[in-house]
Design a protein around this motif. Structure first.
Motif, mmCIF file in Angstrom:
data_model
loop_
_atom_site.group_PDB
_atom_site.id
_atom_site.type_symbol
_atom_site.label_atom_id
_atom_site.label_comp_id
_atom_site.label_asym_id
_atom_site.label_seq_id
_atom_site.Cartn_x
_atom_site.Cartn_y
_atom_site.Cartn_z
ATOM 1 N N THR A 178 52.346 42.197 38.875
ATOM 2 C CA THR A 178 53.502 41.598 39.524
ATOM 3 C C THR A 178 53.779 40.248 38.897
ATOM 4 O O THR A 178 53.059 39.783 38.027
ATOM 5 N N ALA A 179 54.855 39.595 39.382
ATOM 6 C CA ALA A 179 55.268 38.278 38.893
ATOM 7 C C ALA A 179 55.460 38.301 37.380
ATOM 8 O O ALA A 179 54.923 37.479 36.650
ATOM 9 N N ASN A 180 56.263 39.277 36.925
ATOM 10 C CA ASN A 180 56.595 39.373 35.504
ATOM 11 C C ASN A 180 55.341 39.500 34.647
ATOM 12 O O ASN A 180 55.200 38.869 33.589
ATOM 13 N N SER A 181 54.403 40.325 35.114
ATOM 14 C CA SER A 181 53.167 40.654 34.385
ATOM 15 C C SER A 181 52.224 39.468 34.233
ATOM 16 O O SER A 181 51.388 39.438 33.333
ATOM 17 N N THR A 182 52.306 38.475 35.126
ATOM 18 C CA THR A 182 51.357 37.372 35.086
ATOM 19 C C THR A 182 50.240 37.538 36.102
ATOM 20 O O THR A 182 49.439 36.635 36.290
ATOM 21 N N THR A 183 50.184 38.674 36.756
ATOM 22 C CA THR A 183 49.054 39.035 37.613
ATOM 23 C C THR A 183 48.582 40.419 37.202
ATOM 24 O O THR A 183 49.377 41.359 37.155
ATOM 25 N N HIS A 184 47.293 40.531 36.887
ATOM 26 C CA HIS A 184 46.705 41.805 36.475
ATOM 27 C C HIS A 184 45.642 42.206 37.489
ATOM 28 O O HIS A 184 44.839 41.377 37.916
ATOM 29 N N ARG A 185 45.641 43.495 37.850
ATOM 30 C CA ARG A 185 44.721 43.984 38.865
ATOM 31 C C ARG A 185 43.989 45.222 38.338
ATOM 32 O O ARG A 185 44.606 46.110 37.746
ATOM 33 N N PHE A 186 42.693 45.260 38.617
ATOM 34 C CA PHE A 186 41.874 46.406 38.229
ATOM 35 C C PHE A 186 40.952 46.741 39.395
ATOM 36 O O PHE A 186 40.507 45.859 40.129
ATOM 37 N N VAL A 187 40.663 48.022 39.540
ATOM 38 C CA VAL A 187 39.848 48.466 40.662
ATOM 39 C C VAL A 187 38.796 49.450 40.172
ATOM 40 O O VAL A 187 39.038 50.260 39.279
ATOM 41 N N GLY A 188 37.600 49.354 40.747
ATOM 42 C CA GLY A 188 36.511 50.266 40.431
ATOM 43 C C GLY A 188 35.780 50.691 41.690
ATOM 44 O O GLY A 188 36.055 50.181 42.786
ATOM 45 N N ALA A 189 34.840 51.616 41.530
ATOM 46 C CA ALA A 189 34.010 52.088 42.645
ATOM 47 C C ALA A 189 34.862 52.520 43.835
ATOM 48 O O ALA A 189 34.598 52.156 44.980
ATOM 49 N N ALA A 190 35.878 53.312 43.550
ATOM 50 C CA ALA A 190 36.747 53.876 44.588
ATOM 51 C C ALA A 190 37.338 52.796 45.492
ATOM 52 O O ALA A 190 37.474 52.975 46.703
ATOM 53 N N GLY A 191 37.694 51.663 44.888
ATOM 54 C CA GLY A 191 38.317 50.585 45.642
ATOM 55 C C GLY A 191 37.364 49.514 46.117
ATOM 56 O O GLY A 191 37.795 48.492 46.665
ATOM 57 N N ASP A 192 36.062 49.703 45.903
ATOM 58 C CA ASP A 192 35.071 48.744 46.390
ATOM 59 C C ASP A 192 34.723 47.662 45.386
ATOM 60 O O ASP A 192 33.869 46.807 45.651
ATOM 61 N N GLN A 193 35.348 47.674 44.211
ATOM 62 C CA GLN A 193 35.255 46.583 43.247
ATOM 63 C C GLN A 193 36.685 46.210 42.840
ATOM 64 O O GLN A 193 37.473 47.095 42.497
ATOM 65 N N ARG A 194 37.000 44.921 42.876
ATOM 66 C CA ARG A 194 38.367 44.508 42.581
ATOM 67 C C ARG A 194 38.366 43.280 41.672
ATOM 68 O O ARG A 194 37.573 42.360 41.854
ATOM 69 N N ILE A 195 39.267 43.294 40.704
ATOM 70 C CA ILE A 195 39.454 42.194 39.764
ATOM 71 C C ILE A 195 40.914 41.799 39.802
ATOM 72 O O ILE A 195 41.798 42.650 39.660
ATOM 73 N N THR A 196 41.171 40.523 40.001
ATOM 74 C CA THR A 196 42.539 40.019 39.965
ATOM 75 C C THR A 196 42.590 38.838 39.005
ATOM 76 O O THR A 196 41.831 37.877 39.152
ATOM 77 N N LEU A 197 43.474 38.910 38.019
ATOM 78 C CA LEU A 197 43.673 37.842 37.046
ATOM 79 C C LEU A 197 45.079 37.298 37.246
ATOM 80 O O LEU A 197 46.050 38.048 37.161
ATOM 81 N N ILE A 198 45.187 35.993 37.511
ATOM 82 C CA ILE A 198 46.465 35.402 37.881
ATOM 83 C C ILE A 198 46.766 34.193 37.002
ATOM 84 O O ILE A 198 45.921 33.305 36.855
ATOM 85 N N GLU A 199 47.972 34.167 36.420
ATOM 86 C CA GLU A 199 48.461 32.964 35.774
ATOM 87 C C GLU A 199 49.107 32.105 36.858
ATOM 88 O O GLU A 199 50.125 32.478 37.438
ATOM 89 N N GLU A 200 48.513 30.956 37.151
ATOM 90 C CA GLU A 200 48.941 30.153 38.283
ATOM 91 C C GLU A 200 50.187 29.333 37.947
ATOM 92 O O GLU A 200 50.408 28.946 36.804
ATOM 93 N N MET A 201 51.007 29.083 38.981
ATOM 94 C CA MET A 201 52.293 28.416 38.774
ATOM 95 C C MET A 201 52.121 27.026 38.179
ATOM 96 O O MET A 201 52.974 26.547 37.435
ATOM 97 N N TRP A 202 51.031 26.333 38.521
ATOM 98 C CA TRP A 202 50.824 24.966 38.037
ATOM 99 C C TRP A 202 50.049 24.941 36.717
ATOM 100 O O TRP A 202 49.671 23.887 36.239
#
Length: 267
Positions: A178-202
């Motif tokens: 989302t946000a024009n591809s500046t947030t990346h999300r990945f999930v593992g272990a059937a949803g029990d592992q989550r990675i979020t990479l965010i380019e922050e506004m500031w």
């Protein structure tokens, strides 16, 4: 009841697909008042009894509009034209301090794009935020455990490289950006592992990790440290959390502020 657009999001939030007759009547009245036909995914979501409460809960204390407010809430202090009539947009949520607004584009599509404005409801331009309303709802709910989970850890300033993103895509399931591809999300272990990479506004990037168990979080951190350049200097918001205890038990890395160099100073 099976939903066409929001089944995954509703299951993730732990809610049943209970349709509210009052909500359906309010949506009918909204369409008549604005002389519009709501997009199918928007109408499906707001037909649910828990729709507005879920959006409120899975946010940063932002304020989703009630059905009768969609388009423009009655208490919105602005003299700009009605965004539904003037721009073909349906604002549906405002940030908790009024910093930005989110709206769907009324372009005839069943699951329309979500846009964001940082200039009130009548900006020079709205910016892309999510490819569809259903992806917006899903990612709002999906992001929440990474923000307040007991096994949540994070690091700042680690911009993912193309190689990092490729490796993550091979190791985990990729969710919508989302946000024009500046947030990346990945999930593992059937949803029990989550990675979020965010380019922050500031400026800068943030890496957020969450897992449902200590073992899954340990495996997640180890995987990222060995297969990517990420997760090298992790922190926990709460020193008493399971995440903080796990980090204290893991070996330090060269970029971890706890690492001590051979000269005795901080590495």
């Amino acid at each position: 009841m099976d939903l066409q657009y929001h089944q995954q999001a509703l299951q993730l939030a732990g809610h049943s697909a209970a349709v509210s007759a009052a909500a359906v009547a309010a949506l009918d009245e909204l369409e008549t008042r604005h002389d519009i036909t709501l997009p199918a995914s928007v109408r499906e979501w707001y037909s649910l009894a828990s729709a507005v409460e879920i959006l409120r809960r899975y946010s940063n204390d932002d304020r989703p509009y009630r059905i009768e407010e969609l388009g423009r809430p009655a208490d919105e202090e602005s003299d700009c034209p009605d965004p539904v009539a003037s721009q073909g947009l349906l604002p549906f949520m405002v940030e908790n301090q009024g910093v930005c607004y989110w709206a769907v584009r009324l372009d005839g599509s069943a699951d329309p794009e979500v846009l964001v404005s940082f200039e009130d409801l009548d900006p020079d331009s709205w910016l892309p935020h999510a490819r569809s309303f259903s992806e917006f709802v899903l990612t709002q709910i999906w992001d929440r455990p990474t923000g307040d989970g007991n096994r949540h850890v994070h690091s700042k300033g680690e911009q993912p490289t193309p190689a990092d993103l490729t490796a993550l895509g091979e190791l985990f399931e990729r969710l919508p950006s989302t946000a024009n591809s500046t947030t990346h999300r990945f999930v593992g272990a059937a949803g029990d592992q989550r990675i979020t990479l965010i380019e922050e506004m500031w400026g800068g990037w943030a890496c957020y990790l969450w897992a449902a168990t200590d073992q899954l979080l340990r495996e997640l951190i180890t995987t990222l440290r060995t297969r990517t350049s990420l997760a090298q200097a992790l922190r926990s918001y709460d020193d008493q959390s399971a995440g903080a205890r796990l980090l204290a038990a893991l070996p330090t890395t060269a970029s971890d502020p706890r690492h001590v160099s051979s000269t005795g100073g901080l590495g």
